[in-house]
Design a protein around this motif. Structure first.
Motif, PDB file in Angstrom:
ATOM      1  N   HIS A  42       0.840  -1.203   0.000  1.00  0.00           N
ATOM      2  CA  HIS A  42       0.000   0.000   0.000  1.00  0.00           C
ATOM      3  C   HIS A  42       0.875   1.252   0.000  1.00  0.00           C
ATOM      4  CE1 HIS A  42      -4.235   1.303   0.700  1.00  0.00           C
ATOM      5  NE2 HIS A  42      -3.625   2.434   1.020  1.00  0.00           N
ATOM      6  N   VAL A  43       1.829   1.291   0.915  1.00  0.00           N
ATOM      7  CA  VAL A  43       2.714   2.455   1.007  1.00  0.00           C
ATOM      8  C   VAL A  43       3.561   2.588  -0.256  1.00  0.00           C
ATOM      9  CG1 VAL A  43       4.692   3.433   2.232  1.00  0.00           C
ATOM     10  CG2 VAL A  43       2.785   2.461   3.513  1.00  0.00           C
ATOM     11  N   SER A  44       4.046   1.469  -0.765  1.00  0.00           N
ATOM     12  CA  SER A  44       4.881   1.495  -1.965  1.00  0.00           C
ATOM     13  C   SER A  44       4.123   2.088  -3.149  1.00  0.00           C
ATOM     14  CB  SER A  44       5.361   0.078  -2.296  1.00  0.00           C
ATOM     15  OG  SER A  44       6.105   0.059  -3.502  1.00  0.00           O
ATOM     16  N   ALA A  45       2.878   1.664  -3.339  1.00  0.00           N
ATOM     17  CA  ALA A  45       2.078   2.180  -4.456  1.00  0.00           C
ATOM     18  C   ALA A  45       1.822   3.672  -4.307  1.00  0.00           C
ATOM     19  CB  ALA A  45       0.758   1.417  -4.552  1.00  0.00           C
ATOM     20  N   VAL A  46       1.546   4.107  -3.079  1.00  0.00           N
ATOM     21  CA  VAL A  46       1.289   5.531  -2.836  1.00  0.00           C
ATOM     22  C   VAL A  46       2.545   6.357  -3.088  1.00  0.00           C
ATOM     23  CG1 VAL A  46       0.806   7.227  -1.024  1.00  0.00           C
ATOM     24  CG2 VAL A  46      -0.637   5.206  -1.241  1.00  0.00           C
ATOM     25  N   ILE A  48      -8.863  -0.276 -17.042  1.00  0.00           N
ATOM     26  CA  ILE A  48      -8.631  -1.724 -17.106  1.00  0.00           C
ATOM     27  C   ILE A  48      -8.444  -2.219 -18.537  1.00  0.00           C
ATOM     28  CG2 ILE A  48      -9.722  -3.982 -16.731  1.00  0.00           C
ATOM     29  CD1 ILE A  48     -10.771  -2.870 -14.069  1.00  0.00           C
ATOM     30  N   PRO A  49      -9.279  -1.802 -19.514  1.00  0.00           N
ATOM     31  CA  PRO A  49      -9.052  -2.275 -20.893  1.00  0.00           C
ATOM     32  C   PRO A  49      -7.700  -1.841 -21.458  1.00  0.00           C
ATOM     33  CG  PRO A  49     -11.255  -1.358 -20.672  1.00  0.00           C
ATOM     34  CD  PRO A  49     -10.511  -1.002 -19.419  1.00  0.00           C
ATOM     35  N   LEU A  50      -7.162  -0.721 -20.965  1.00  0.00           N
ATOM     36  CA  LEU A  50      -5.893  -0.213 -21.481  1.00  0.00           C
ATOM     37  C   LEU A  50      -4.685  -0.849 -20.791  1.00  0.00           C
ATOM     38  CD1 LEU A  50      -6.789   3.598 -21.667  1.00  0.00           C
ATOM     39  CD2 LEU A  50      -6.728   1.959 -23.561  1.00  0.00           C
ATOM     40  N   PHE A  51      -4.783  -1.058 -19.482  1.00  0.00           N
ATOM     41  CA  PHE A  51      -3.620  -1.512 -18.708  1.00  0.00           C
ATOM     42  C   PHE A  51      -3.816  -2.880 -18.053  1.00  0.00           C
ATOM     43  CE2 PHE A  51      -3.544   3.137 -18.707  1.00  0.00           C
ATOM     44  CZ  PHE A  51      -2.258   3.383 -19.159  1.00  0.00           C
ATOM     45  N   GLY A  52      -5.006  -3.464 -18.204  1.00  0.00           N
ATOM     46  CA  GLY A  52      -5.267  -4.735 -17.560  1.00  0.00           C
ATOM     47  C   GLY A  52      -5.545  -4.564 -16.076  1.00  0.00           C
ATOM     48  N   LEU A  53      -5.536  -5.673 -15.348  1.00  0.00           N
ATOM     49  CA  LEU A  53      -5.764  -5.632 -13.910  1.00  0.00           C
ATOM     50  C   LEU A  53      -4.439  -5.528 -13.158  1.00  0.00           C
ATOM     51  CD1 LEU A  53      -8.442  -8.474 -13.686  1.00  0.00           C
ATOM     52  CD2 LEU A  53      -8.861  -6.024 -13.469  1.00  0.00           C
ATOM     53  N   GLY A  54      -4.515  -5.089 -11.920  1.00  0.00           N
ATOM     54  CA  GLY A  54      -3.332  -5.084 -11.070  1.00  0.00           C
ATOM     55  C   GLY A  54      -2.705  -3.722 -10.882  1.00  0.00           C
ATOM     56  N   ALA A  96      -7.459   2.116  -1.620  1.00  0.00           N
ATOM     57  CA  ALA A  96      -8.275   1.030  -1.074  1.00  0.00           C
ATOM     58  C   ALA A  96      -9.312   0.564  -2.096  1.00  0.00           C
ATOM     59  CB  ALA A  96      -8.967   1.483   0.206  1.00  0.00           C
ATOM     60  N   LEU A  97      -9.828   1.498  -2.914  1.00  0.00           N
ATOM     61  CA  LEU A  97     -10.826   1.153  -3.919  1.00  0.00           C
ATOM     62  C   LEU A  97     -10.227   0.404  -5.099  1.00  0.00           C
ATOM     63  CD1 LEU A  97     -12.833   4.514  -3.974  1.00  0.00           C
ATOM     64  CD2 LEU A  97     -13.362   2.420  -2.712  1.00  0.00           C
ATOM     65  N   ALA A  98      -8.884   0.461  -5.218  1.00  0.00           N
ATOM     66  CA  ALA A  98      -8.228  -0.206  -6.342  1.00  0.00           C
ATOM     67  C   ALA A  98      -8.299  -1.724  -6.244  1.00  0.00           C
ATOM     68  CB  ALA A  98      -6.772   0.242  -6.436  1.00  0.00           C
ATOM     69  N   ALA A  99      -8.769  -2.241  -5.113  1.00  0.00           N
ATOM     70  CA  ALA A  99      -8.989  -3.689  -5.017  1.00  0.00           C
ATOM     71  C   ALA A  99      -9.977  -4.135  -6.088  1.00  0.00           C
ATOM     72  CB  ALA A  99      -9.511  -4.044  -3.629  1.00  0.00           C
ATOM     73  N   TYR A 100     -10.834  -3.213  -6.515  1.00  0.00           N
ATOM     74  CA  TYR A 100     -11.783  -3.489  -7.610  1.00  0.00           C
ATOM     75  C   TYR A 100     -11.048  -3.904  -8.878  1.00  0.00           C
ATOM     76  CZ  TYR A 100     -14.857  -2.084 -11.503  1.00  0.00           C
ATOM     77  OH  TYR A 100     -15.565  -2.032 -12.667  1.00  0.00           O
ATOM     78  N   ALA A 101      -9.848  -3.360  -9.082  1.00  0.00           N
ATOM     79  CA  ALA A 101      -9.041  -3.681 -10.262  1.00  0.00           C
ATOM     80  C   ALA A 101      -7.892  -4.623  -9.914  1.00  0.00           C
ATOM     81  CB  ALA A 101      -8.492  -2.400 -10.884  1.00  0.00           C
ATOM     82  N   ASN A 153      -7.762  -4.825  -0.563  1.00  0.00           N
ATOM     83  CA  ASN A 153      -8.203  -6.207  -0.727  1.00  0.00           C
ATOM     84  C   ASN A 153      -8.700  -6.782   0.595  1.00  0.00           C
ATOM     85  OD1 ASN A 153      -7.343  -6.854  -3.613  1.00  0.00           O
ATOM     86  ND2 ASN A 153      -5.440  -6.057  -2.757  1.00  0.00           N
ATOM     87  N   LEU A 154      -8.045  -6.384   1.672  1.00  0.00           N
ATOM     88  CA  LEU A 154      -8.456  -6.851   3.004  1.00  0.00           C
ATOM     89  C   LEU A 154      -9.848  -6.310   3.343  1.00  0.00           C
ATOM     90  CD1 LEU A 154      -7.099  -8.438   5.391  1.00  0.00           C
ATOM     91  CD2 LEU A 154      -6.553  -6.210   6.363  1.00  0.00           C
ATOM     92  N   ILE A 155     -10.070  -5.033   3.053  1.00  0.00           N
ATOM     93  CA  ILE A 155     -11.361  -4.415   3.356  1.00  0.00           C
ATOM     94  C   ILE A 155     -12.466  -5.015   2.498  1.00  0.00           C
ATOM     95  CG2 ILE A 155     -12.634  -2.240   3.336  1.00  0.00           C
ATOM     96  CD1 ILE A 155      -9.951  -0.818   3.816  1.00  0.00           C
ATOM     97  N   PHE A 156     -12.217  -5.141   1.200  1.00  0.00           N
ATOM     98  CA  PHE A 156     -13.224  -5.702   0.295  1.00  0.00           C
ATOM     99  C   PHE A 156     -13.563  -7.140   0.683  1.00  0.00           C
ATOM    100  CE2 PHE A 156     -12.987  -2.006  -2.068  1.00  0.00           C
ATOM    101  CZ  PHE A 156     -13.770  -2.052  -3.218  1.00  0.00           C
ATOM    102  N   SER A 157     -12.533  -7.907   1.030  1.00  0.00           N
ATOM    103  CA  SER A 157     -12.763  -9.299   1.413  1.00  0.00           C
ATOM    104  C   SER A 157     -13.619  -9.386   2.668  1.00  0.00           C
ATOM    105  CB  SER A 157     -11.422 -10.000   1.630  1.00  0.00           C
ATOM    106  OG  SER A 157     -11.603 -11.327   2.056  1.00  0.00           O
ATOM    107  N   GLY A 158     -13.336  -8.516   3.646  1.00  0.00           N
ATOM    108  CA  GLY A 158     -14.123  -8.514   4.869  1.00  0.00           C
ATOM    109  C   GLY A 158     -15.561  -8.120   4.624  1.00  0.00           C
ATOM    110  N   LEU A 159     -15.769  -7.078   3.808  1.00  0.00           N
ATOM    111  CA  LEU A 159     -17.133  -6.611   3.537  1.00  0.00           C
ATOM    112  C   LEU A 159     -17.931  -7.645   2.753  1.00  0.00           C
ATOM    113  CD1 LEU A 159     -16.443  -2.865   2.642  1.00  0.00           C
ATOM    114  CD2 LEU A 159     -17.370  -3.788   4.777  1.00  0.00           C
TER     115      LEU A 159
END
Length: 218
Positions: free
Chosen positions: A22-26, A74-80, A154-159, A166-172
């Motif tokens: 998370h910190v690395s991506a930010v 997503i169509p341009l860069f894929g997932l992740g 945190a919303l990027a778990a969608y992609a 991912n932890l938050i989405f999985s819990g919800l």
């Protein structure tokens, strides 16, 4: 509370990995956004029309919902990681760009005239005078962007993006199971703690990279 603590202890290794990602991506997104925003700011800050156009364009992007932007990427860069970093950079641009323009435009013309008077060319004036004087303003924009994209990530778990989302989405998605609430709550609290920690680091960077004369003036 015991359930929450048990969850943290049982998943501590994964929590450390997710926190690092998370910190690395930010941080990566913040660095890219800062370079892009400062370069744009340097180009347009002397032109009221250019400054307004650049700021308006960056502002317009912020009106696009995060899920919608990720869906378009997503169509341009894929997932992740790809769409995640691009989205974070786009959202981080406005505060840094706006503060870069404000910081550079607020430099006293008498100071730049004096620098030219001692033989500095345009690039040296920019690098040695204008950017150092504008740095506190730029750093303030970076701090705002950091807090903003920490939550957006945190919303990027969608992609399938990295980090604690991912932890938050999985819990919800598993509400009703014993670990669902501790999982979502742990992810949320860690994002807040990491956001505060990064803000503290940027404050320290500001103190170490800003001369005492500029700090006293501000």
């Amino acid at each position: 509370m015991d359930t929450l603590w048990d969850f943290v202890v049982a998943r501590r290794h994964q929590l450390l990995v997710d926190s690092y990602l998370h910190v690395s991506a930010v941080v990566q997104s913040l660095i890219i956004a800062t370079v892009v925003a400062v370069l744009i700011g340097i180009v347009v800050y002397r032109s009221p029309l250019g400054s307004s156009a650049a700021t308006a364009t960056a502002s317009a992007v912020l009106t696009v919902p995060s899920f919608a932007l990720l869906g378009l990427l997503i169509p341009l860069f894929g997932l992740g990681v790809g769409p995640t970093i691009v989205a974070l950079v786009v959202y981080a641009l406005l505060p840094i760009l706006r503060n870069t323009i404000i910081g550079l435009a607020s430099v006293d013309p008498a100071v730049t005239d004096a620098a030219r008077g001692v033989g500095m060319n345009r690039l040296r004036v920019l690098a040695a005078v204008e950017l150092p004087l504008a740095w506190p303003s730029i750093l303030a924009g970076m701090r705002v962007s950091t807090q903003m994209i920490m939550g957006i990530l945190a919303l990027a778990a969608y992609a399938k993006g990295p980090g604690l989302g991912n932890l938050i989405f999985s819990g919800l998605s598993r509400l009703g199971s014993p670990n669902a609430v501790p999982q979502a709550l742990t992810g949320t609290v860690l994002i807040i703690v990491l956001a505060l920690a990064l803000d503290g680091i940027l404050l320290l960077v500001g103190r170490l990279t800003t001369s005492r004369g500029i700090r006293d003036r501000d």
